[in-house]
Structures are given as structure tokens and as C-alpha cells.
Design a protein around this motif. Structure first.
Motif, PDB file in Angstrom:
ATOM      1  N   PRO A  32       9.291 -77.518   4.616  1.00  0.00           N
ATOM      2  CA  PRO A  32       8.988 -78.262   5.837  1.00  0.00           C
ATOM      3  C   PRO A  32       7.684 -77.829   6.501  1.00  0.00           C
ATOM      4  O   PRO A  32       7.004 -78.640   7.128  1.00  0.00           O
ATOM      5  CB  PRO A  32      10.200 -77.971   6.734  1.00  0.00           C
ATOM      6  N   SER A  33       7.319 -76.556   6.368  1.00  0.00           N
ATOM      7  CA  SER A  33       6.047 -76.085   6.925  1.00  0.00           C
ATOM      8  C   SER A  33       4.870 -76.755   6.224  1.00  0.00           C
ATOM      9  O   SER A  33       3.878 -77.125   6.863  1.00  0.00           O
ATOM     10  CB  SER A  33       5.932 -74.563   6.791  1.00  0.00           C
ATOM     11  N   ILE A  86       1.550 -79.308  -2.448  1.00  0.00           N
ATOM     12  CA  ILE A  86       2.407 -78.121  -2.382  1.00  0.00           C
ATOM     13  C   ILE A  86       3.770 -78.498  -1.816  1.00  0.00           C
ATOM     14  O   ILE A  86       4.820 -78.043  -2.315  1.00  0.00           O
ATOM     15  CB  ILE A  86       1.740 -77.022  -1.532  1.00  0.00           C
ATOM     16  N   ASP A  87       3.777 -79.328  -0.793  1.00  0.00           N
ATOM     17  CA  ASP A  87       5.027 -79.824  -0.208  1.00  0.00           C
ATOM     18  C   ASP A  87       5.888 -80.504  -1.267  1.00  0.00           C
ATOM     19  O   ASP A  87       7.098 -80.244  -1.381  1.00  0.00           O
ATOM     20  CB  ASP A  87       4.695 -80.799   0.925  1.00  0.00           C
ATOM     21  N   ASP A  88       5.277 -81.360  -2.065  1.00  0.00           N
ATOM     22  CA  ASP A  88       6.013 -82.078  -3.113  1.00  0.00           C
ATOM     23  C   ASP A  88       6.636 -81.109  -4.115  1.00  0.00           C
ATOM     24  O   ASP A  88       7.786 -81.287  -4.546  1.00  0.00           O
ATOM     25  CB  ASP A  88       5.087 -83.049  -3.846  1.00  0.00           C
ATOM     26  N   TYR A  89       5.882 -80.078  -4.508  1.00  0.00           N
ATOM     27  CA  TYR A  89       6.397 -79.121  -5.494  1.00  0.00           C
ATOM     28  C   TYR A  89       7.557 -78.311  -4.902  1.00  0.00           C
ATOM     29  O   TYR A  89       8.602 -78.133  -5.554  1.00  0.00           O
ATOM     30  CB  TYR A  89       5.290 -78.178  -5.966  1.00  0.00           C
ATOM     31  N   LEU A  90       7.380 -77.823  -3.669  1.00  0.00           N
ATOM     32  CA  LEU A  90       8.432 -77.023  -3.044  1.00  0.00           C
ATOM     33  C   LEU A  90       9.694 -77.848  -2.832  1.00  0.00           C
ATOM     34  O   LEU A  90      10.811 -77.329  -2.931  1.00  0.00           O
ATOM     35  CB  LEU A  90       7.939 -76.460  -1.704  1.00  0.00           C
ATOM     36  N   PHE A  91       9.523 -79.140  -2.537  1.00  0.00           N
ATOM     37  CA  PHE A  91      10.675 -80.029  -2.344  1.00  0.00           C
ATOM     38  C   PHE A  91      11.394 -80.283  -3.665  1.00  0.00           C
ATOM     39  O   PHE A  91      12.623 -80.207  -3.743  1.00  0.00           O
ATOM     40  CB  PHE A  91      10.205 -81.356  -1.734  1.00  0.00           C
ATOM     41  N   LYS A  92      10.645 -80.567  -4.705  1.00  0.00           N
ATOM     42  CA  LYS A  92      11.239 -80.915  -5.993  1.00  0.00           C
ATOM     43  C   LYS A  92      11.927 -79.723  -6.648  1.00  0.00           C
ATOM     44  O   LYS A  92      12.986 -79.864  -7.277  1.00  0.00           O
ATOM     45  CB  LYS A  92      10.165 -81.467  -6.925  1.00  0.00           C
ATOM     46  N   TYR A  93      11.345 -78.536  -6.474  1.00  0.00           N
ATOM     47  CA  TYR A  93      11.868 -77.343  -7.159  1.00  0.00           C
ATOM     48  C   TYR A  93      12.446 -76.327  -6.176  1.00  0.00           C
ATOM     49  O   TYR A  93      12.365 -75.122  -6.395  1.00  0.00           O
ATOM     50  CB  TYR A  93      10.763 -76.712  -8.009  1.00  0.00           C
ATOM     51  N   TYR A  94      13.061 -76.831  -5.107  1.00  0.00           N
ATOM     52  CA  TYR A  94      13.642 -75.963  -4.086  1.00  0.00           C
ATOM     53  C   TYR A  94      14.629 -74.960  -4.675  1.00  0.00           C
ATOM     54  O   TYR A  94      14.773 -73.830  -4.196  1.00  0.00           O
ATOM     55  CB  TYR A  94      14.352 -76.808  -3.019  1.00  0.00           C
ATOM     56  N   PHE A  95      15.353 -75.377  -5.727  1.00  0.00           N
ATOM     57  CA  PHE A  95      16.408 -74.537  -6.312  1.00  0.00           C
ATOM     58  C   PHE A  95      15.842 -73.312  -7.032  1.00  0.00           C
ATOM     59  O   PHE A  95      16.577 -72.378  -7.346  1.00  0.00           O
ATOM     60  CB  PHE A  95      17.280 -75.351  -7.273  1.00  0.00           C
ATOM     61  N   LEU A  96      14.537 -73.302  -7.271  1.00  0.00           N
ATOM     62  CA  LEU A  96      13.890 -72.142  -7.885  1.00  0.00           C
ATOM     63  C   LEU A  96      13.409 -71.143  -6.833  1.00  0.00           C
ATOM     64  O   LEU A  96      13.002 -70.035  -7.167  1.00  0.00           O
ATOM     65  CB  LEU A  96      12.701 -72.586  -8.746  1.00  0.00           C
ATOM     66  N   LYS A  97      13.410 -71.561  -5.572  1.00  0.00           N
ATOM     67  CA  LYS A  97      12.941 -70.744  -4.451  1.00  0.00           C
ATOM     68  C   LYS A  97      11.520 -70.218  -4.673  1.00  0.00           C
ATOM     69  O   LYS A  97      11.258 -69.018  -4.547  1.00  0.00           O
ATOM     70  CB  LYS A  97      13.911 -69.592  -4.196  1.00  0.00           C
ATOM     71  N   GLY A 124      -4.817 -77.688  -8.995  1.00  0.00           N
ATOM     72  CA  GLY A 124      -3.665 -78.492  -8.616  1.00  0.00           C
ATOM     73  C   GLY A 124      -2.323 -77.816  -8.803  1.00  0.00           C
ATOM     74  O   GLY A 124      -1.278 -78.441  -8.578  1.00  0.00           O
ATOM     75  N   LYS A 125      -2.316 -76.531  -9.185  1.00  0.00           N
ATOM     76  CA  LYS A 125      -1.057 -75.822  -9.403  1.00  0.00           C
ATOM     77  C   LYS A 125      -1.035 -74.526  -8.603  1.00  0.00           C
ATOM     78  O   LYS A 125      -2.057 -73.848  -8.479  1.00  0.00           O
ATOM     79  CB  LYS A 125      -0.855 -75.501 -10.884  1.00  0.00           C
ATOM     80  N   ILE A 126       0.144 -74.173  -8.085  1.00  0.00           N
ATOM     81  CA  ILE A 126       0.315 -72.878  -7.441  1.00  0.00           C
ATOM     82  C   ILE A 126       0.623 -71.837  -8.522  1.00  0.00           C
ATOM     83  O   ILE A 126       1.014 -72.182  -9.639  1.00  0.00           O
ATOM     84  CB  ILE A 126       1.429 -72.910  -6.376  1.00  0.00           C
ATOM     85  N   ALA A 127       0.457 -70.564  -8.193  1.00  0.00           N
ATOM     86  CA  ALA A 127       0.634 -69.501  -9.181  1.00  0.00           C
ATOM     87  C   ALA A 127       2.050 -69.495  -9.752  1.00  0.00           C
ATOM     88  O   ALA A 127       2.245 -69.285 -10.959  1.00  0.00           O
ATOM     89  CB  ALA A 127       0.302 -68.147  -8.555  1.00  0.00           C
ATOM     90  N   PHE A 128       3.047 -69.716  -8.891  1.00  0.00           N
ATOM     91  CA  PHE A 128       4.430 -69.752  -9.377  1.00  0.00           C
ATOM     92  C   PHE A 128       4.592 -70.830 -10.434  1.00  0.00           C
ATOM     93  O   PHE A 128       5.262 -70.619 -11.457  1.00  0.00           O
ATOM     94  CB  PHE A 128       5.398 -70.008  -8.221  1.00  0.00           C
ATOM     95  N   GLN A 129       4.005 -71.981 -10.200  1.00  0.00           N
ATOM     96  CA  GLN A 129       4.112 -73.108 -11.134  1.00  0.00           C
ATOM     97  C   GLN A 129       3.506 -72.749 -12.485  1.00  0.00           C
ATOM     98  O   GLN A 129       4.093 -73.054 -13.534  1.00  0.00           O
ATOM     99  CB  GLN A 129       3.397 -74.318 -10.535  1.00  0.00           C
ATOM    100  N   ARG A 130       2.346 -72.099 -12.480  1.00  0.00           N
ATOM    101  CA  ARG A 130       1.715 -71.686 -13.750  1.00  0.00           C
ATOM    102  C   ARG A 130       2.612 -70.699 -14.492  1.00  0.00           C
ATOM    103  O   ARG A 130       2.760 -70.778 -15.717  1.00  0.00           O
ATOM    104  CB  ARG A 130       0.350 -71.049 -13.488  1.00  0.00           C
TER     105      ARG A 130
END
Length: 350
Positions: free
Chosen positions: A243-244, A277-288, A310-316
Motif C-alpha cells: 500500500p505504501s 513495484i506496487d504491482d510486484y508486491l501485490f502479485k507476490y505478497y505471499f513471498l513477503k 525494471g526488476k527489484i533485487a528480490f525479483q532477480r
């Protein structure tokens, strides 16, 4: 602040928080002791020190976490992946890796890792956690009071665990105390509680709790402290709070017609990055996922935007190859050091 607005503010906090605090009474008006949680309540923000983890030990956690998270969407409770990864977590946990300890406690609590006596194993893991994160371990005792995990207290003594954990620096306890304070129905302590809730949320958000950041940011936003709110929301995104990220997307895109638009220039590129980033955090919330690299992607103005793939470090990391599997020799060495069976991670039978 007008009384009506104060009530609205606390109602908003109540709908967002889940925190707990320690505070001092008002000098102008003695606080009415309408609830035992408020008795002798004082708050001084303390951060829990998170000690460094040995890299060799942490390699067990890294390997287990990769396979654990890749099992989150389709995994079945008690399946081979989680049962096998528990071994790595156990050996790492009993060699001082508090991240492995906390992850294994959660897997046991949610029955993803199945054992005959989960309460017993969680109890011993929490005793081990006391050596590295005593405040978090104290909060876990409070958390387990109503869960048949062997933790008991006298009538009315439940919140002593929570207050002590918050005093010791547990961000979870600070957040949980704020949650309790916001729900107390007492106008006489309204100012006192609003102040404490803000202090608790600020302390917890400083320690990387995303839920505290979105709650505190919303309070600042309602109080028309927009620049402060934007900063807090940015910290929330770093902690992985979706949400942030959505709030900041709307703030920098003035077409969204949001109060946060005030006092800042429109920046559609910043808005786009926050939205991705919002879209990624929303889609993969279960990975925290968290975004510790946020300032390398979308720093706050006046810093210029760096190039970004276009990718955050966690995603890579998550989309990349598995970390190297720890060798049997390393497993045996660390298990022996902790007095564990290297093939199960459980204590050796005497």
C-alpha cells in the motif's frame, strides 16, 4: 486539533494498525486509569540489535529459503520440499541464524512443516532465539499465549509480555501495543493515546515494519504533513509494504488527484517505477518480498533517477538459479557443533 478530528484520526489508526506502545502520562491532565494496559505506561523508542550472521551458516538459510518460497504457491502442507528444507533451517537456527529460526517457527506454526510435537519444537527454537533476538523472543511468548504452545500467565498478566517486548525493542510488540491503544474507548485518554500510537508506529517503522509505516504515513497525511508522509511511505516500500508503494505512485502522478500531490512536482517516471513495484508486491505478497534496493531504483527528489532494468533485487534472486546446495561436509560440521543429527536437524539421541 479539533476533538472530532482526533476521533476520526484514532478511528483511522484503529482500522490500519496492529501495534502496542509504552508511554508517559500527560503533565496537563492526569490520565484516567480506565484500562490496566495504560497503568504506568511510559515509552522510550528502542531498536532491537540484529547481530551479524556467519556467512557459512547463512548459506543453509539461503538455500532453504529459495526452495521454500518456490513451494509457496502450489506446495502442500507436510510435503517433501518443506520437510527437507526444515533440516537446513534447523541446523542454521541452532548455529545462531535468527532468520532461519523465525522462518522455521512460522513453517511449524502454519503446519507447512509437520512434526509430532510442533509446540515443543517451537518452544525450543524460541529459547534459542533468546540468545540473538531477546525482544523478538519475548514477543513470540506473548504471541503463543493463546495458541497452546506451553506459554501460560496469570489472569490479567498477558500484556506484561507485550509491554516488556516493546520496551526491549521488538518492532512487532511496538506495533501490537499501538493496536491495543487505538481500540480503547475512553475520551479522557484520547490525546495521550494518539501521541503514544504515533511514537510506537514511528519506532516500529524505523526498524523496518511496513505495516507501521503505512499506518504512520496515513496519520501524517490526515494531519496534512505531506512531505513527512511521503518519506515514511518510502520507508514502507523498502520494508515491502505494497500500500505504501501505491500511495507514492498516486503522489507523483498528479492526474490521480490525491492530497499527497500537494507540495511536490509531477514526476511520471517516478510514478511509473513505484507502480511497477506496487504491482510486484501485490502479485507476490505471499513471498513477503522487501525492497532494500529502493534508493537505487527510485530515490526521493531531488535525487535524479538512475537507470533501471525494471526488476527489484528480490525479483532477480527469486527468478534466478538456486543458491548452491550446502555440502554434506558443511552440514555435518555445523550439526556436530550444535549437537544435532545432520540428516534431520533434530537433537542427537543420548
Amino acid at each position: 486539533m479539533k476533538p472530532i478530528k482526533k476521533l476520526v484520526l484514532l478511528s483511522l489508526i484503529a482500522s490500519l494498525c496492529a501495534c502496542h506502545t509504552v508511554a508517559s502520562t500527560s503533565k496537563d491532565k492526569p490520565m484516567q486509569k480506565t484500562n490496566s494496559i495504560l497503568d504506568n505506561l511510559t515509552f522510550e523508542c528502542k531498536h532491537e540489535v540484529r547481530p551479524p550472521i556467519d556467512k557459512e551458516v547463512h548459506s543453509l538459510y539461503d538455500y532453504a529459503l529459495y526452495h521454500d518460497l518456490h513451494n509457496m504457491w502450489r506446495g502442500k502442507k507436510g510435503d517433501e520440499v518443506w520437510q527437507n528444507m526444515a533440516v537446513y533451517y534447523r541446523i542454521a537456527a541452532y548455529n545462531g541464524d535468527y532468520q532461519a529460526n523465525l522462518r522455521l517457527q512460522w513453517l511449524l506454526e502454519t503446519k507447512r512443516v509437520v512434526v509430532k510435537k510442533p509446540q515443543t519444537e517451537v518452544y525450543h527454537l524460541n529459547k534459542e532465539l533468546e540468545k540473538t533476538l531477546p525482544a523478538t523472543a519475548m514477543y513470540k511468548l506473548y504471541y503463543h499465549l493463546d495458541s497452546n504452545y506451553g506459554v501460560k500467565t496469570t489472569p490479567g498478566g498477558k500484556f506484561a509480555y507485550l509491554r516488556k517486548a516493546a520496551d526491549m525493542g521488538s518492532r512487532e510488540a511496538q506495533f501490537a501495543m499501538a493496536d491495543i491503544l487505538k481500540w480503547i474507548n475512553d475520551r479522557n485518554t484520547l490525546d495521550f493515546r494518539i501521541n503514544l500510537v504515533k511514537q510506537l508506529l514511528n519506532c516500529a517503522s524505523q526498524q523496518g515494519m511496513g505495516k507501521a509505516a503505512i499506518s504512520l504515513g496515513t496519520i501524517l497525511e490526515l494531519s496534512e504533513q505531506y512531505s513527512e508522509a511521503i518519506y515514511i511511505y518510502h520507508q514502507g516500500v523498502i520494508a515491502g509494504d505494497q500500500p505504501s508503494a501505491f500511495k507514492l505512485y498516486r503522489a507523483f502522478d498528479k492526474r490521480q488527484k490525491h492530497p499527497l500531490n500537494k507540495g511536490i512536482d509531477q514526476d511520471l517516471e517516478r510514478a511509473t517505477r513505484y507502480k511497477m513495484i506496487d504491482d510486484y508486491l501485490f502479485k507476490y505478497y505471499f513471498l513477503k518480498p522487501t525492497v532494500p534496493d529502493l534508493d537505487e531504483i527510485v530515490p526521493l527528489p531531488p535525487a535524479k533517477l538512475p537507470s533501471w532494468d525494471g526488476k527489484i533485487a528480490f525479483q532477480r534472486w527469486f527468478e534466478g538459479p538456486s543458491p548452491q546446495k550446502p555440502s554434506d561436509e558443511l552440514m555435518q560440521k555445523l550439526a556436530e557443533k550444535a549437537g544435532l543429527d545432520w540428516q534431520t536437524g533434530l537433537p542427537l539421541k543420548k
